[in-house]
Design a protein around this motif. Structure first.
Motif, mmCIF file in Angstrom:
data_model
loop_
_atom_site.group_PDB
_atom_site.id
_atom_site.type_symbol
_atom_site.label_atom_id
_atom_site.label_comp_id
_atom_site.label_asym_id
_atom_site.label_seq_id
_atom_site.Cartn_x
_atom_site.Cartn_y
_atom_site.Cartn_z
ATOM 1 N N VAL A 1 0.838 -1.210 0.000
ATOM 2 C CA VAL A 1 0.000 0.000 0.000
ATOM 3 C C VAL A 1 0.871 1.258 0.000
ATOM 4 O O VAL A 1 0.583 2.219 -0.728
ATOM 5 N N HIS A 2 1.944 1.255 0.762
ATOM 6 C CA HIS A 2 2.848 2.408 0.772
ATOM 7 C C HIS A 2 3.402 2.673 -0.634
ATOM 8 O O HIS A 2 3.478 3.818 -1.079
ATOM 9 N N SER A 3 3.769 1.607 -1.352
ATOM 10 C CA SER A 3 4.303 1.792 -2.705
ATOM 11 C C SER A 3 3.232 2.316 -3.663
ATOM 12 O O SER A 3 3.543 3.064 -4.593
ATOM 13 N N LEU A 4 1.969 1.958 -3.440
ATOM 14 C CA LEU A 4 0.879 2.506 -4.254
ATOM 15 C C LEU A 4 0.811 4.021 -4.085
ATOM 16 O O LEU A 4 0.665 4.763 -5.065
ATOM 17 N N HIS A 5 0.915 4.475 -2.841
ATOM 18 C CA HIS A 5 0.896 5.913 -2.561
ATOM 19 C C HIS A 5 2.132 6.602 -3.139
ATOM 20 O O HIS A 5 2.032 7.700 -3.685
#
Length: 105
Positions: free
Chosen positions: A10-14
């Motif tokens: 999820v962090h990489s999506l952001h």
């Protein structure tokens, strides 16, 4: 096929703006779904220890999971979806990265 979302996904999506860019969000959703269904949109390649074609496939030390990557976009930055295939066959979506990134979480 079973799947999991890794702790850094999820962090990489952001980081890559998938939370605000509809085009990125849709291609990521489609790519993940197609991998789970066994019908990948783009070829799936081994994620190697280095950029050399002869380098060994990366293996996660703690559980022996094998690392893979696939294209999300081919223009511009060239985003890739990185994931692990666990011994039992479960897919763990690890992170999104740029073409030259050698990090899988």
């Amino acid at each position: 096929m079973d799947f999991e979302i890794g702790s850094g996904f999820v962090h990489s999506l952001h980081t890559w703006g998938a939370n605000s860019r509809h085009d990125y969000a849709m291609v990521i959703i489609e790519s993940c779904a197609r991998i789970v269904l066994g019908m990948p949109k783009n070829s799936i390649n081994e994620f190697r220890e280095s950029a050399k074609a002869t380098a060994k496939q990366r293996i996660r030390v703690d559980d022996g999971a094998l690392a893979f990557r696939t294209h999300l976009t081919k223009k511009g930055v060239g985003l890739r979806l990185m994931f692990w295939r666990l011994a039992g066959g479960t897919i763990e979506f690890a992170n999104i990265g740029a073409k030259g990134d050698l990090e899988i979480l």
